[in-house]
Design a protein around this motif. Structure first.
Motif, mmCIF file in Angstrom:
data_model
loop_
_atom_site.group_PDB
_atom_site.id
_atom_site.type_symbol
_atom_site.label_atom_id
_atom_site.label_comp_id
_atom_site.label_asym_id
_atom_site.label_seq_id
_atom_site.Cartn_x
_atom_site.Cartn_y
_atom_site.Cartn_z
ATOM 1 N N GLN A 119 2.433 22.740 -9.608
ATOM 2 C CA GLN A 119 1.554 22.568 -8.451
ATOM 3 C C GLN A 119 1.763 23.675 -7.426
ATOM 4 O O GLN A 119 2.868 24.216 -7.282
ATOM 5 N N THR A 120 0.703 23.988 -6.705
ATOM 6 C CA THR A 120 0.788 24.911 -5.573
ATOM 7 C C THR A 120 -0.389 24.652 -4.644
ATOM 8 O O THR A 120 -1.417 24.097 -5.057
ATOM 9 N N THR A 121 -0.236 25.040 -3.384
ATOM 10 C CA THR A 121 -1.301 24.893 -2.391
ATOM 11 C C THR A 121 -1.550 26.238 -1.728
ATOM 12 O O THR A 121 -0.604 26.916 -1.310
ATOM 13 N N PHE A 122 -2.819 26.625 -1.623
ATOM 14 C CA PHE A 122 -3.207 27.877 -0.978
ATOM 15 C C PHE A 122 -3.961 27.561 0.308
ATOM 16 O O PHE A 122 -4.854 26.704 0.324
ATOM 17 N N ASN A 123 -3.600 28.251 1.379
ATOM 18 C CA ASN A 123 -4.236 28.057 2.679
ATOM 19 C C ASN A 123 -5.192 29.204 2.967
ATOM 20 O O ASN A 123 -4.760 30.338 3.166
ATOM 21 N N TYR A 124 -6.479 28.916 2.976
ATOM 22 C CA TYR A 124 -7.477 29.950 3.243
ATOM 23 C C TYR A 124 -7.811 29.977 4.733
ATOM 24 O O TYR A 124 -7.638 28.992 5.455
ATOM 25 N N LEU A 125 -8.288 31.120 5.197
ATOM 26 C CA LEU A 125 -8.454 31.375 6.621
ATOM 27 C C LEU A 125 -9.791 30.899 7.154
ATOM 28 O O LEU A 125 -10.761 30.729 6.409
ATOM 29 N N ALA A 126 -9.851 30.700 8.462
ATOM 30 C CA ALA A 126 -11.111 30.375 9.126
ATOM 31 C C ALA A 126 -12.027 31.597 9.107
ATOM 32 O O ALA A 126 -11.564 32.737 8.975
ATOM 33 N N ALA A 127 -13.315 31.350 9.222
ATOM 34 C CA ALA A 127 -14.296 32.439 9.217
ATOM 35 C C ALA A 127 -14.880 32.589 10.622
ATOM 36 O O ALA A 127 -15.606 31.730 11.100
ATOM 37 N N ALA A 128 -14.541 33.691 11.294
ATOM 38 C CA ALA A 128 -15.093 33.946 12.630
ATOM 39 C C ALA A 128 -16.598 34.198 12.544
ATOM 40 O O ALA A 128 -17.355 33.856 13.444
ATOM 41 N N GLY A 129 -17.022 34.813 11.457
ATOM 42 C CA GLY A 129 -18.442 35.033 11.183
ATOM 43 C C GLY A 129 -18.730 34.580 9.776
ATOM 44 O O GLY A 129 -18.444 33.447 9.402
ATOM 45 N N ASN A 130 -19.276 35.481 8.962
ATOM 46 C CA ASN A 130 -19.464 35.152 7.558
ATOM 47 C C ASN A 130 -18.113 34.978 6.874
ATOM 48 O O ASN A 130 -17.153 35.661 7.205
ATOM 49 N N PRO A 131 -18.016 34.074 5.908
ATOM 50 C CA PRO A 131 -16.753 33.892 5.202
ATOM 51 C C PRO A 131 -16.306 35.175 4.498
ATOM 52 O O PRO A 131 -17.128 36.016 4.138
ATOM 53 N N ALA A 132 -15.003 35.324 4.319
ATOM 54 C CA ALA A 132 -14.438 36.461 3.598
ATOM 55 C C ALA A 132 -13.346 35.954 2.672
ATOM 56 O O ALA A 132 -12.584 35.048 3.030
ATOM 57 N N PHE A 133 -13.259 36.537 1.485
ATOM 58 C CA PHE A 133 -12.306 36.078 0.488
ATOM 59 C C PHE A 133 -10.919 36.665 0.715
ATOM 60 O O PHE A 133 -10.757 37.798 1.147
ATOM 61 N N ASN A 134 -9.913 35.856 0.374
ATOM 62 C CA ASN A 134 -8.537 36.310 0.224
ATOM 63 C C ASN A 134 -8.081 35.954 -1.177
ATOM 64 O O ASN A 134 -8.475 34.921 -1.724
ATOM 65 N N THR A 135 -7.252 36.807 -1.777
ATOM 66 C CA THR A 135 -6.752 36.580 -3.124
ATOM 67 C C THR A 135 -5.410 35.866 -3.068
ATOM 68 O O THR A 135 -4.516 36.251 -2.313
ATOM 69 N N PHE A 136 -5.270 34.822 -3.880
ATOM 70 C CA PHE A 136 -4.039 34.042 -3.950
ATOM 71 C C PHE A 136 -3.496 34.097 -5.380
ATOM 72 O O PHE A 136 -4.251 33.971 -6.341
ATOM 73 N N TYR A 137 -2.166 34.254 -5.507
ATOM 74 C CA TYR A 137 -1.516 34.419 -6.799
ATOM 75 C C TYR A 137 -0.721 33.165 -7.148
ATOM 76 O O TYR A 137 0.034 32.647 -6.321
ATOM 77 N N PHE A 138 -0.859 32.701 -8.373
ATOM 78 C CA PHE A 138 -0.234 31.443 -8.768
ATOM 79 C C PHE A 138 1.265 31.576 -9.004
ATOM 80 O O PHE A 138 2.013 30.639 -8.775
ATOM 81 N N GLY A 139 1.735 32.707 -9.469
ATOM 82 C CA GLY A 139 3.166 32.896 -9.651
ATOM 83 C C GLY A 139 3.671 32.352 -10.979
ATOM 84 O O GLY A 139 2.913 31.947 -11.865
ATOM 85 N N ALA A 140 4.999 32.321 -11.115
ATOM 86 C CA ALA A 140 5.634 31.926 -12.364
ATOM 87 C C ALA A 140 5.363 30.457 -12.677
ATOM 88 O O ALA A 140 5.264 29.619 -11.780
ATOM 89 N N GLY A 141 5.244 30.163 -13.951
ATOM 90 C CA GLY A 141 5.069 28.784 -14.390
ATOM 91 C C GLY A 141 3.646 28.378 -14.674
ATOM 92 O O GLY A 141 3.396 27.314 -15.248
ATOM 93 N N TRP A 142 2.688 29.227 -14.297
ATOM 94 C CA TRP A 142 1.285 28.878 -14.495
ATOM 95 C C TRP A 142 0.762 29.457 -15.813
ATOM 96 O O TRP A 142 -0.245 30.162 -15.850
ATOM 97 N N ASP A 143 1.466 29.140 -16.878
ATOM 98 C CA ASP A 143 1.033 29.541 -18.207
ATOM 99 C C ASP A 143 1.212 28.361 -19.163
ATOM 100 O O ASP A 143 1.751 27.319 -18.792
ATOM 101 N N ASN A 144 0.691 28.506 -20.376
ATOM 102 C CA ASN A 144 0.694 27.431 -21.361
ATOM 103 C C ASN A 144 0.061 26.159 -20.792
ATOM 104 O O ASN A 144 0.573 25.051 -20.954
ATOM 105 N N LEU A 145 -1.076 26.347 -20.124
ATOM 106 C CA LEU A 145 -1.776 25.242 -19.457
ATOM 107 C C LEU A 145 -2.943 24.750 -20.296
ATOM 108 O O LEU A 145 -3.658 25.541 -20.919
#
Length: 209
Positions: free
Chosen positions: A131-157
């Protein structure tokens, strides 16, 4: 070009190549959702699942949607979102089978949307979860993407699931491959070590001149 300059250039090229091999995911598959591209201020969507490049997304709510390029929630690419609050998104490989997930882009759904979070659960082949949780940012104007990485353990799923909580999020560029698959081969590490040693030797030689 002098012998010293040629040596330095070769060392720099070796280091650059080695670093690129270390950083690159072993798999290059990415769900981009580009097939959803549309013009205007509305959105496209479906009550069914979404399939791309051998992977499938299913939705327990009313289905998925993607903003068109002139919509207030458009974040620069034809991303996708669960069209029902509280709906669960499930990512699997078409036909079953285990997979690895490397990263995902997240943004708010609405123009000026609030910051929020998305909690992901991966169901491991053979039992257990990650499990993991990603916190995305507020959008002052139009939304913008941020990239989040899952890290070790997120394989053989067998699957990855998360929920469309309030505030809502859209996602894009789901990349497959995991850190455990990105570990460089011995030859790559040898190349990197050789390049770094060469750079150190060049610096020592310069100081003696």
């Amino acid at each position: 070009m002098s012998t010293t300059q040629t040596g330095r250039r070769l060392v720099a090229q070796s280091v650059a190549l080695a670093l690129a091999l270390v950083a690159a995911p072993a798999q290059a598959q990415v769900m981009t959702f580009d097939a959803n591209a549309c013009s205007g201020s509305g959105f496209v969507g479906s009550a069914g699942s979404f399939v791309e490049d051998g992977y499938s997304l299913s939705f327990t709510g009313s289905g998925w949607a993607a903003w068109c390029s002139s919509a207030g929630g458009y974040a620069g690419s034809p991303a996708i979102f669960e069209n029902s609050p509280g709906g669960t998104i499930s990512l699997t490989q078409v036909g079953g089978g285990a997979f690895s997930i490397f990263s995902i882009d997240l943004a708010t759904v609405y123009l000026g949307g609030s910051a929020g979070s998305a909690a992901f659960t991966g169901y491991i082949n053979g039992g257990g979860t990650v499990q993991t949780t990603f916190n995305y940012l507020a959008a002052a104007g139009n939304p913008a993407f941020n990239t989040f990485y899952f890290g070790a353990g997120w394989d053989n799923l067998l699957s990855v699931e998360w929920t469309q909580d309030d505030p809502y999020h859209q996602f894009d560029n789901v990349a497959f491959g995991a850190p455990s698959e990105v570990v460089p081969e011995p030859a790559t590490m040898t190349l990197l070590a050789t390049g770094l040693a060469g750079m150190a030797a060049a610096r020592r030689k310069k100081r003696k001149v």
